[in-house]
Motif scaffolding. Sequence first.
Motif, PDB file in Angstrom:
ATOM      1  N   GLN A  94      -3.485  31.208-117.612  1.00 57.49           N
ATOM      2  CA  GLN A  94      -4.299  31.561-116.444  1.00 57.49           C
ATOM      3  C   GLN A  94      -3.503  31.374-115.161  1.00 57.49           C
ATOM      4  OE1 GLN A  94      -7.755  29.065-116.831  1.00 57.49           O
ATOM      5  NE2 GLN A  94      -8.861  30.549-118.083  1.00 57.49           N
ATOM      6  N   MET A  95      -2.728  30.301-115.100  1.00 55.61           N
ATOM      7  CA  MET A  95      -1.914  30.054-113.922  1.00 55.61           C
ATOM      8  C   MET A  95      -0.857  31.147-113.760  1.00 55.61           C
ATOM      9  SD  MET A  95       0.173  26.654-112.776  1.00 55.61           S
ATOM     10  CE  MET A  95       1.738  27.003-113.544  1.00 55.61           C
ATOM     11  N   ALA A  96      -0.238  31.566-114.856  1.00 51.15           N
ATOM     12  CA  ALA A  96       0.763  32.632-114.790  1.00 51.15           C
ATOM     13  C   ALA A  96       0.133  33.939-114.312  1.00 51.15           C
ATOM     14  CB  ALA A  96       1.415  32.827-116.158  1.00 51.15           C
ATOM     15  N   LYS A  97      -1.068  34.248-114.809  1.00 54.54           N
ATOM     16  CA  LYS A  97      -1.766  35.455-114.361  1.00 54.54           C
ATOM     17  C   LYS A  97      -2.090  35.380-112.876  1.00 54.54           C
ATOM     18  CE  LYS A  97      -3.941  36.712-118.751  1.00 54.54           C
ATOM     19  NZ  LYS A  97      -5.225  36.849-119.469  1.00 54.54           N
ATOM     20  N   LEU A  98      -2.564  34.213-112.433  1.00 60.32           N
ATOM     21  CA  LEU A  98      -2.880  34.042-111.021  1.00 60.32           C
ATOM     22  C   LEU A  98      -1.626  34.147-110.148  1.00 60.32           C
ATOM     23  CD1 LEU A  98      -5.540  31.178-111.140  1.00 60.32           C
ATOM     24  CD2 LEU A  98      -5.922  33.589-110.602  1.00 60.32           C
TER      25      LEU A  98
END
Length: 181
Positions: A94-98
């Motif tokens: 999720q952090m990578a997507k954000l």
Amino acid sequence: MVCQIFRNLLFYYDSEHCHRPSGILLLEGCYCERLITTGSASKTKDGSDRQYCFAISYRKDNIRQYELRALNEMDCKNWIEAIREASFNKLLLQMAKLEQKHLHLLQIIESEKTAKWQYTQQCDDFASEIKKLRAECLSTFTNDLELMDLVLDLMNDRMGKKGTITGFFVNLIGIQQQAVE
């Protein structure tokens, strides 16, 4: 027993009033599924209803399976979903997507800044061009007025009617000058 999830950890307490957890479960790599019970199997050893029970298990066979019970159907579904989502790897994804979305938005902002700068530059160029054209028109108009004065003087001299023609053209020129200004 009362439970609480924090990131990828499940804390369980003996009662709601306890401030210190009785135990902690690492939810990384776990599976959480609803327990399906039928008929006489719907009661636990202590006689409580197993209708809203779910289990937390792990891939390795020698690790214990934990069975938990919610108060109602909605709570059961919410707990299962929360436990499934409580993974550090999922948080990293999720952090990578954000971060990707953030970079994309920064690129958009940068391109908008560039477009704004180009638009401002074009507006400045157009304003400069308009000033040049106005000056050129005024210069041409002034030259035309001087030429017209010469023509009027010549016409007046030849016709001998100084007041009539000159007055007409002076009024005409005055109206045109007011329109330009």
